[in-house]
Design an enzyme around this catalytic site. Structure first.
Site, PDB file in Angstrom:
ATOM      1  N   GLU A 101      32.377  39.440  42.726  1.00 42.89           N
ATOM      2  CA  GLU A 101      31.427  39.432  41.426  1.00 42.89           C
ATOM      3  C   GLU A 101      32.459  40.273  40.517  1.00 42.89           C
ATOM      4  O   GLU A 101      32.950  41.262  40.823  1.00 42.89           O
ATOM      5  CB  GLU A 101      30.332  40.130  41.656  1.00 42.89           C
ATOM      6  CG  GLU A 101      29.515  40.295  40.380  1.00 42.89           C
ATOM      7  CD  GLU A 101      28.145  41.081  40.544  1.00 42.89           C
ATOM      8  OE1 GLU A 101      27.248  40.828  41.420  1.00 42.89           O
ATOM      9  OE2 GLU A 101      28.048  42.194  39.900  1.00 42.89           O
ATOM     10  N   GLU A 137      26.515  44.962  47.350  1.00 45.38           N
ATOM     11  CA  GLU A 137      27.119  46.377  47.054  1.00 45.38           C
ATOM     12  C   GLU A 137      26.088  47.374  47.948  1.00 45.38           C
ATOM     13  O   GLU A 137      25.638  48.192  47.492  1.00 45.38           O
ATOM     14  CB  GLU A 137      26.784  46.775  45.585  1.00 45.38           C
ATOM     15  CG  GLU A 137      27.320  45.584  44.452  1.00 45.38           C
ATOM     16  CD  GLU A 137      27.389  45.904  43.242  1.00 45.38           C
ATOM     17  OE1 GLU A 137      26.462  46.692  42.706  1.00 45.38           O
ATOM     18  OE2 GLU A 137      27.878  45.168  42.208  1.00 45.38           O
TER      19      GLU A 137
END
Length: 510
Positions: free
Chosen positions: A313, A191
């Site tokens: 994810e 991220e």
């Protein structure tokens, strides 16, 4: 477990949906739903286009993750040699196992470099930590026993003032190579679009993209990685209204896409700390994923042409899931719809967060028993093939959501040409009656899933055609026995299931 996604996932989804509806991009209800508002049954006709394949996804389309936090905490309660765990894991094959998460960017192997003290981090509880060779051995021995293919997330925040430092990553790769462990692929960083929430200053996306190119160059110099994938950048915010995040993603891809085998994005619908029961079967929540995938595909066409999308994810709710919801029957609505939408939008792999951990695990955090989404995932693996078929629903298609694939013949005895339909009825007060004109008076095998007991949608027990699903004393799965009937199909309110047409003779599936 610490999950930074709690801070990043789009917070203005309702606004997005309203804007898209105004612009004609969001799904709208058919007249049939309005006309049948007070009836106990809503009827609709379904057409499956069987002459051609709409999309083809990976055999590992439904895959799983384990959070890097488990490595820090020596697997917590997860007994990797447990007969129960091994049995449950094997039945999900084939899958990728992604090892990643917020803490992957704080992971070192054996000896932590003294020069890196992470004084530039914002969160005191995010600290560099070491994993030992035993942790890696445990991981790869387990993966070998159950037949899973490991995707390992590397620490991108191991940096000098200018760029990524590869030396600790090379120590990990050297150990894996020396032991002869197969490595399906690598990621670099978790991220990165929200590194500004971890660090006092986020590196520019062009610099991070060049780090991917550096890792690809290293992989090409290491023979045992010649067939390994490199995927990324695992961005977490696809919110259409947030120009800053979209700008980060596009600049990152411009710098990194030639090094990547697939582009990974993370996707959650809800904040687990405040999620409500009814949100798990709300069509407006389900539609969020479609909006985000449309946005991602548009970006890839310009900034990463030819690359496939992975949901690197994903689950229904971040913050380790929603207690007593993410691990109950109601979680299946968002999970099954996500699988259907992702396949239809040519997402190649969907990595479920997670196999074990938090409330969103496929197996229970304390007992290691299968949670409801585990049974749903196994049935999906058994019945649903890689070839995706187009479907048109005449009627209440937002509340009765229907998807179709060629049937998986590798794990079933169904004949060539068989079609598997999976459908969700998210009406809270109406059953859904599905007719299939092309399959009129055909036999259909029904695998209907419903909650068991007084907890209703919050139940952790699932019934298949009325029979509760459970492991036997040797941890073997039960036989999944369908109910054979003639069309049409009736789906009870707030349930979902799989429906196999063995005599469809679909030319796309022959």
């Amino acid at each position: 477990m610490f999950k930074m996604s709690a801070f990043f996932v789009c917070a203005k989804n309702v606004v997005i949906l309203l804007l898209l509806i105004c612009n004609g991009l969001a799904r709208t209800e058919g007249n049939n739903e309005i006309m049948d508002k007070h009836a106990g049954v809503v009827s609709m006709d379904v057409t499956v286009f069987t002459s051609g394949v709409a999309e083809t996804v990976s055999e590992r389309f439904l895959s799983v993750t384990l959070d890097t936090g488990l490595l820090l905490n020596n697997w917590i309660h997860l007994n990797l040699s447990s007969s129960k765990v091994l049995s449950l894991a094997k039945h999900l094959n084939p899958v990728y196992l992604r090892i990643g998460g917020t803490l992957q960017d704080f992971l070192y192997f054996e000896e932590m470099p003294a020069k890196l003290n992470y004084s530039h981090r914002k969160h005191a509880d995010l600290k560099p930590f070491n994993i030992t060779s035993k942790i890696l051995d445990d991981l790869f021995v387990f993966a070998s026993k159950v037949g899973w293919d490991v995707m390992f997330g590397m620490n991108m925040l191991d940096r000098n003032p200018v760029s990524w430092e590869p030396w600790d990553a090379l120590k990990i790769l050297s150990y894996i190579s020396k032991k002869g462990y197969p490595l399906a692929g690598l990621e670099l960083g978790n991220e990165p679009d929200v590194y500004n929430l971890i660090l006092t200053k986020r590196p520019d996306p062009e610099i991070l993209g060049k780090d991917f190119q550096h890792l690809r160059d290293l992989m090409q110099m290491i023979p045992f990685l010649n067939s390994s994938l490199l995927v990324g950048p695992d961005v977490t915010n696809m919110c259409l209204l947030n120009k800053a995040y979209i700008d980060f993603f596009t600049r990152y891809l411009d710098a990194a896409h030639t090094a990547l085998d697939a582009v990974t994005i993370h996707q959650y619908y809800l904040n687990g700390a405040i999620a409500k029961l009814e949100q798990f079967y709300d069509p407006s929540v389900m539609d969020i994923l479609e909006i985000e995938l449309l946005s991602a595909h548009k970006i890839l066409r310009t900034h990463a042409p030819g690359k496939k999308i992975w949901l690197g994810e994903t689950s229904a709710a971040w913050n380790s899931g929603a207690a007593n919801l993410s691990n109950s029957f109601v979680a299946g609505f968002l999970w099954l719809d996500k699988l259907g939408l992702a396949a239809r939008y040519n997402v190649q792999v969907v990595l479920r967060q997670d196999f074990y951990g938090g409330s969103y695990g496929l197996i229970d955090y304390n007992t290691l028993d299968p949670n409801p989404d585990y049974w749903l995932s196994v049935l999906y693996k058994i019945l649903v093939g890689t070839k995706v078929l187009d479907v048109v629903v005449m009627g209440s298609k937002r509340h009765t959501r229907v998807y179709a694939h060629c049937t998986n013949r590798k794990r079933t005895d169904y004949p060539p040409g068989s079609v598997t339909v999976y459908a969700l009825n998210v009406f809270s007060s109406k059953d859904a009656n599905l007719t299939f004109s092309q399959f009129d008076k055909h036999l259909v095998d029904v695998y209907q899933l419903q909650p068991v007991g007084p907890m209703g949608l919050r139940s952790k027990t699932v019934a298949l055609n009325g029979e509760p699903l459970k492991l036997d004393t040797d941890y073997r799965l039960p036989k999944f026995i369908p109910k054979r009937q003639m069309t049409p199909i009736t789906i009870p309110k707030l349930t979902f299931g799989f429906y196999v047409f063995p005599m469809a003779k679909a030319s796309a599936c022959l």
